[in-house]
Scaffold this active site. Structure first.
Site, PDB file in Angstrom:
ATOM      1  N   CYS A   2      30.786  68.087  19.824  1.00  0.00           N
ATOM      2  CA  CYS A   2      30.526  67.089  20.848  1.00  0.00           C
ATOM      3  C   CYS A   2      30.741  67.661  22.252  1.00  0.00           C
ATOM      4  O   CYS A   2      31.803  68.175  22.565  1.00  0.00           O
ATOM      5  CB  CYS A   2      31.386  65.846  20.698  1.00  0.00           C
ATOM      6  SG  CYS A   2      31.041  64.876  19.251  1.00  0.00           S
ATOM      7  N   ARG A  27      28.688  74.660  21.492  1.00  0.00           N
ATOM      8  CA  ARG A  27      29.827  74.057  20.803  1.00  0.00           C
ATOM      9  C   ARG A  27      29.433  73.496  19.432  1.00  0.00           C
ATOM     10  O   ARG A  27      30.291  73.246  18.603  1.00  0.00           O
ATOM     11  CB  ARG A  27      30.391  72.907  21.654  1.00  0.00           C
ATOM     12  CG  ARG A  27      30.946  73.366  22.975  1.00  0.00           C
ATOM     13  CD  ARG A  27      31.161  72.194  23.883  1.00  0.00           C
ATOM     14  NE  ARG A  27      32.295  71.396  23.476  1.00  0.00           N
ATOM     15  CZ  ARG A  27      33.537  71.573  23.866  1.00  0.00           C
ATOM     16  NH1 ARG A  27      33.816  72.569  24.683  1.00  0.00           N
ATOM     17  NH2 ARG A  27      34.511  70.789  23.475  1.00  0.00           N
ATOM     18  N   TRP A  72      28.269  65.714  17.403  1.00  0.00           N
ATOM     19  CA  TRP A  72      28.496  66.381  16.122  1.00  0.00           C
ATOM     20  C   TRP A  72      29.071  65.290  15.235  1.00  0.00           C
ATOM     21  O   TRP A  72      30.214  64.867  15.424  1.00  0.00           O
ATOM     22  CB  TRP A  72      29.487  67.537  16.310  1.00  0.00           C
ATOM     23  CG  TRP A  72      29.601  68.465  15.156  1.00  0.00           C
ATOM     24  CD1 TRP A  72      28.842  69.571  14.907  1.00  0.00           C
ATOM     25  CD2 TRP A  72      30.576  68.417  14.093  1.00  0.00           C
ATOM     26  NE1 TRP A  72      29.268  70.197  13.758  1.00  0.00           N
ATOM     27  CE2 TRP A  72      30.319  69.507  13.239  1.00  0.00           C
ATOM     28  CE3 TRP A  72      31.620  67.550  13.782  1.00  0.00           C
ATOM     29  CZ2 TRP A  72      31.081  69.756  12.104  1.00  0.00           C
ATOM     30  CZ3 TRP A  72      32.374  67.800  12.648  1.00  0.00           C
ATOM     31  CH2 TRP A  72      32.104  68.899  11.821  1.00  0.00           C
ATOM     32  N   ASN A  98      33.852  61.818  22.898  1.00  0.00           N
ATOM     33  CA  ASN A  98      34.145  62.933  21.990  1.00  0.00           C
ATOM     34  C   ASN A  98      35.515  62.658  21.404  1.00  0.00           C
ATOM     35  O   ASN A  98      36.442  62.324  22.138  1.00  0.00           O
ATOM     36  CB  ASN A  98      34.134  64.250  22.780  1.00  0.00           C
ATOM     37  CG  ASN A  98      34.663  65.429  21.970  1.00  0.00           C
ATOM     38  OD1 ASN A  98      34.713  65.372  20.744  1.00  0.00           O
ATOM     39  ND2 ASN A  98      35.044  66.482  22.664  1.00  0.00           N
ATOM     40  N   GLY A  99      35.650  62.798  20.082  1.00  0.00           N
ATOM     41  CA  GLY A  99      36.948  62.570  19.442  1.00  0.00           C
ATOM     42  C   GLY A  99      36.794  61.627  18.273  1.00  0.00           C
ATOM     43  O   GLY A  99      35.678  61.336  17.835  1.00  0.00           O
ATOM     44  N   GLU A 472      37.230  88.613   7.126  1.00  0.00           N
ATOM     45  CA  GLU A 472      36.474  88.287   8.348  1.00  0.00           C
ATOM     46  C   GLU A 472      34.988  88.633   8.166  1.00  0.00           C
ATOM     47  O   GLU A 472      34.118  87.886   8.605  1.00  0.00           O
ATOM     48  CB  GLU A 472      37.091  89.029   9.546  1.00  0.00           C
ATOM     49  CG  GLU A 472      36.362  88.898  10.861  1.00  0.00           C
ATOM     50  CD  GLU A 472      36.150  87.460  11.347  1.00  0.00           C
ATOM     51  OE1 GLU A 472      36.739  86.522  10.786  1.00  0.00           O
ATOM     52  OE2 GLU A 472      35.336  87.290  12.280  1.00  0.00           O
ATOM     53  N   LYS A 476      31.924  85.925   8.564  1.00  0.00           N
ATOM     54  CA  LYS A 476      30.754  86.114   9.449  1.00  0.00           C
ATOM     55  C   LYS A 476      29.466  85.914   8.670  1.00  0.00           C
ATOM     56  O   LYS A 476      28.555  85.237   9.108  1.00  0.00           O
ATOM     57  CB  LYS A 476      30.738  87.521  10.062  1.00  0.00           C
ATOM     58  CG  LYS A 476      31.663  87.806  11.204  1.00  0.00           C
ATOM     59  CD  LYS A 476      31.413  87.031  12.460  1.00  0.00           C
ATOM     60  CE  LYS A 476      32.120  85.757  12.505  1.00  0.00           C
ATOM     61  NZ  LYS A 476      33.360  85.411  12.794  1.00  0.00           N
ATOM     62  N   GLU A 479      28.885  82.234   7.679  1.00  0.00           N
ATOM     63  CA  GLU A 479      28.622  81.363   8.838  1.00  0.00           C
ATOM     64  C   GLU A 479      27.160  81.371   9.272  1.00  0.00           C
ATOM     65  O   GLU A 479      26.609  80.325   9.587  1.00  0.00           O
ATOM     66  CB  GLU A 479      29.459  81.823  10.050  1.00  0.00           C
ATOM     67  CG  GLU A 479      30.900  81.372  10.021  1.00  0.00           C
ATOM     68  CD  GLU A 479      31.680  81.866  11.238  1.00  0.00           C
ATOM     69  OE1 GLU A 479      32.441  81.086  11.810  1.00  0.00           O
ATOM     70  OE2 GLU A 479      31.530  83.049  11.615  1.00  0.00           O
ATOM     71  N   HIS A 495      41.182  90.160 -11.598  1.00  0.00           N
ATOM     72  CA  HIS A 495      41.923  89.037 -12.175  1.00  0.00           C
ATOM     73  C   HIS A 495      41.115  87.745 -12.117  1.00  0.00           C
ATOM     74  O   HIS A 495      41.650  86.688 -11.817  1.00  0.00           O
ATOM     75  CB  HIS A 495      43.271  88.864 -11.463  1.00  0.00           C
ATOM     76  CG  HIS A 495      44.158  90.054 -11.607  1.00  0.00           C
ATOM     77  ND1 HIS A 495      44.707  90.435 -12.811  1.00  0.00           N
ATOM     78  CD2 HIS A 495      44.573  90.984 -10.706  1.00  0.00           C
ATOM     79  CE1 HIS A 495      45.426  91.532 -12.646  1.00  0.00           C
ATOM     80  NE2 HIS A 495      45.357  91.893 -11.370  1.00  0.00           N
ATOM     81  N   LYS A 590      31.561  75.474  17.777  1.00  0.00           N
ATOM     82  CA  LYS A 590      32.335  76.567  18.373  1.00  0.00           C
ATOM     83  C   LYS A 590      33.731  76.097  18.738  1.00  0.00           C
ATOM     84  O   LYS A 590      34.699  76.823  18.629  1.00  0.00           O
ATOM     85  CB  LYS A 590      31.599  77.035  19.635  1.00  0.00           C
ATOM     86  CG  LYS A 590      32.256  78.157  20.383  1.00  0.00           C
ATOM     87  CD  LYS A 590      31.851  79.463  19.794  1.00  0.00           C
ATOM     88  CE  LYS A 590      32.474  80.664  20.463  1.00  0.00           C
ATOM     89  NZ  LYS A 590      32.450  81.815  19.554  1.00  0.00           N
TER      90      LYS A 590
HETATM   91  C1  G6P Z   1      35.400  77.175  14.637  1.00  0.00           C
HETATM   92  C2  G6P Z   1      34.504  78.320  15.027  1.00  0.00           C
HETATM   93  C3  G6P Z   1      35.078  79.636  14.498  1.00  0.00           C
HETATM   94  C4  G6P Z   1      36.510  79.797  14.990  1.00  0.00           C
HETATM   95  C5  G6P Z   1      37.385  78.593  14.616  1.00  0.00           C
HETATM   96  C6  G6P Z   1      38.714  78.621  15.307  1.00  0.00           C
HETATM   97  O1  G6P Z   1      35.349  76.948  13.276  1.00  0.00           O
HETATM   98  O2  G6P Z   1      33.208  78.142  14.513  1.00  0.00           O
HETATM   99  O3  G6P Z   1      34.295  80.711  14.993  1.00  0.00           O
HETATM  100  O4  G6P Z   1      37.043  80.956  14.444  1.00  0.00           O
HETATM  101  O5  G6P Z   1      36.747  77.389  15.038  1.00  0.00           O
HETATM  102  O6  G6P Z   1      38.500  78.476  16.677  1.00  0.00           O
HETATM  103  P1  G6P Z   1      39.489  78.952  17.794  1.00  0.00           P
HETATM  104  O7  G6P Z   1      38.811  78.569  19.070  1.00  0.00           O
HETATM  105  O8  G6P Z   1      40.774  78.198  17.604  1.00  0.00           O
HETATM  106  O9  G6P Z   1      39.680  80.416  17.655  1.00  0.00           O
END
Ligand code: G6P
Length: 595
Positions: A2, A27, A72, A98-99, A472, A476, A479, A495, A590
């Site tokens: 949002c 975002r 969102w 937003n919220g 990680e 990626k 995502e 396992h 984001k």
């Molecule tokens: C969202 C984003 C991720 C990020 C996570 C934590 O899920 O899509 O890319 O790692 O939030 O966000 P932050 O801003 O706390 O690192």
């Protein structure tokens, strides 16, 4: 997640709001809408889909007031009617929110049962309550504050009174909201991005604030708490430059941000080393004093940086460290030591789960330090100390340069409070050079992506730090390519998970650690014997001729920052192959501002 823009002033509100919404697209959202003054009437335009759809349905109007929103969905499906702005029952007020209003259902039943609602959203309840109390008090400020006192949960609100086009109201609790200030008027935004073209200064808002902005003759602004007492505020300079947020010649922000990583590391070196000596703020020193354990709290990619940082703090600084996912920690808080230090890692500095933990650990009286890319963010402002990662605006939803920058800064912190034989400055500059080399050979990774990513799933394996890189790397890939990917401790695969390996299942191994490299090689042979298609990212001194990506040697502590880069590129090209929206992947946001 949002995005909100509000505009009141001599600038063209249509332009400010639409451009602001485009700047907030990163975002994450699924619908967009706005309200503008058209022929002396505030009119709403909204629809599902991208801001570009909204641009196409918004007529040419000259308006000095406007509010806009990217939604969102949390309460109610992705539909045109659920998109914001929302009207109050008799259309006296229009708002964007937003919220999450946690008690919206109770409020509907207890106070608003006489009214019909037009949408499935919790936000509409706020609009109705404002009009309901306005009808009682005949004062907008009183009506909004009364509403604020009744709603539980998080909100950033921008509100228009349709009978007074020279006023704009904003309210905030937990969800982020800033007010940009200029000689031409005010711009309200979920973050700094919509403010950049017109404002040089902004006011960060505290929770429980109501802002009343006016342009009757002179511009005026006042901030109140829920009781109605006026609050003092401070003006902060905006330091982000509009040139930092462009895509340049790149097709996608993500590739630009991957490419920027070497220069980000060099910037961090220049910010934190003065004449070869590490320099940190006294506040940072203070929060570390007398601490017997570090608790790192974070989400997503930042949590993955946290796992590596645990190794840094334990191995270099000798401080026992635990890593917890914020959304778990808040409700399943473990037994704590006597003198804990809480370190929050968050690229946005706004993640609601981490913010909730910060509020809790502050209430418990424990010191806090935030590692973030946004100096003006809630976590940076509210923790006892913060350390900037200097990555510059990161627009692509999938975080890349913020991860590498967080790791660099965390390694700096561990070295500052501990001892290691490595020449940190030299190792970091070397790492930056190697990053450039990998990035210059990105076509190799593009080719590998075509060969490797042919299935619906993929695995990444490693041990120690390499395991955290594997986690990680998998995040990626899922995502942005939507391939189901998992990062595993190489030794754990047998396992259970090895049952998933079949002909051509892609398995990538990361090998940067001397002590355990042969063990990982054995695990790789185990999956190869079962038909897996394998790929190895290895450090030169540990490499074999058949390895697909060989990286020059760096100190093992620095290795995660370098070894993640081919993995980021693999995910990027994976998404391109699938034809996905690389920078705005489906369902993701984001800045995750709801718990
Ligand atoms: C969202 C984003 C991720 C990020 C996570 C934590 O899920 O899509 O890319 O790692 O939030 O966000 P932050 O801003 O706390 O690192």
């Amino acid at each position: 997640m949002c995005g909100i823009v509000g505009s009141l002033g001599s600038f063209n509100a249509k332009e400010v709001v639409l451009k602001g919404l485009e700047r907030l697209e990163y975002r994450g959202y699924d619908s967009a809408g706005l309200a503008l003054l058209q022929e002396n009437k505030i009119t709403v335009f909204k629809d599902t889909g991208r801001v570009k759809n909204l641009i196409s349905i918004t007529p040419e109007v000259e308006s000095h007031i406007g509010i806009g929103h990217t939604r969102w969905a949390t309460h109610g499906k992705v539909t045109q009617s659920n998109s914001h702005p929302h009207y109050s029952m008799n259309e006296r007020f229009i708002l964007v929110h937003n919220g999450v209003i946690e008690n919206s259902r109770e409020l509907k039943e207890s106070r608003l049962s006489a009214y019909n609602f037009r949408t499935e959203t919790d936000s509409e309840v706020v609009a109705y309550l404002i009009e309901y109390y306005f009808n009682k008090y005949n004062n907008v400020n009183d009506a909004i504050r009364k509403t604020m006192s009744l709603i539980d949960g998080s909100y950033a609100l921008v509100i228009i009174d349709t009978e007074d086009h020279h006023k704009l109201y904003a309210a905030k609790n937990k969800s982020p909201l800033l007010v940009g200030v200029s000689a031409e008027g005010y711009i309200v935004g979920s973050d700094i991005m919509p403010l950049l073209d017109h404002c040089k200064q902004f006011i960060p808002l505290e929770d429980g604030s109501l802002v009343e902005m006016g342009m009757n003759g002179d511009f005026s602004i006042a901030i109140y708490d829920v009781i109605g007492k006026e609050r003092d505020y401070e003006l902060h300079d905006i330091v982000v430059n509009t040139s930092d947020i462009g895509k340049g010649a790149y097709e996608h922000y993500m590739l630009k941000e991957i490419d920027e990583q070497a220069s980000v590391v060099r910037r961090i070196i220049s910010e934190y080393f003065k004449d070869d000596k590490l320099v940190l703020d006294d506040k940072v020193q203070k929060v570390f004093d007398g601490r017997d354990r570090i608790y790192i709290l974070a989400a997503g990619t930042s949590a993955h940086a946290g796992y590596v940082a645990k190794g840094y703090f334990e191995k270099i600084a000798g401080i026992p460290t635990e890593v917890h996912i914020s959304s778990e920690f808040i409700y399943n808080t473990p037994a704590l030591t006597q003198n804990p230090l809480f370190i929050y890692i968050s690229q946005s500095g706004e993640t609601a789960d981490s913010r909730a933990c910060l509020v809790k650990t502050k209430e418990m009286g424990y010191p806090s330090l935030t590692i973030t890319n946004v100096a003006t963010s809630t976590l940076a402002r509210e923790s006892d100390a913060y350390v900037d990662i200097f990555a510059g605006p990161e627009i692509a939803v999938a975080s890349t340069k913020a991860y590498v920058a967080s790791l660099s800064v965390l390694l700096i912190l561990a070295n500052y409070f501990g001892k290691s034989d490595m020449n940190l400055k030299q190792e970091l500059s070397k790492a930056a050079g190697i990053m450039d080399d990998i990035i210059n050979k990105k076509e190799v990774v593009n080719k590998l992506a075509k060969e490797m990513l042919t299935k619906r799933n993929a695995f990444f394996i490693g041990r120690g730090f390499d395991y955290y890189i594997a986690m990680e790397a998998a995040l990626k890939l899922k995502e942005i390519s939507y391939i189901q990917a998992e990062g595993f401790a190489a030794g754990e695969l047998k396992h259970g998970t090895i049952a998933l390996i079949e002909e051509d299942t892609p398995v990538s191994a990361i090998i940067t650690n001397k002590e355990i490299n042969l063990n990982t090689r054995s695990n790789l042979s185990e999956v190869e014997s079962r038909g897996a298609k394998t790929m190895v990212i290895s450090m030169k001194s540990l490499s074999r001729p058949s390895d697909q990506i060989i990286i020059d040697d760096v100190d093992p502590m620095v290795a995660p920052m370098v070894a993640i880069i081919p993995c980021q590129l693999l995910a990027y090209y994976g998404a391109i192959i699938q034809g996905n929206d690389v920078d705005k992947p489906r369902n993701l946001a984001k800045s995750v501002t709801v718990e």
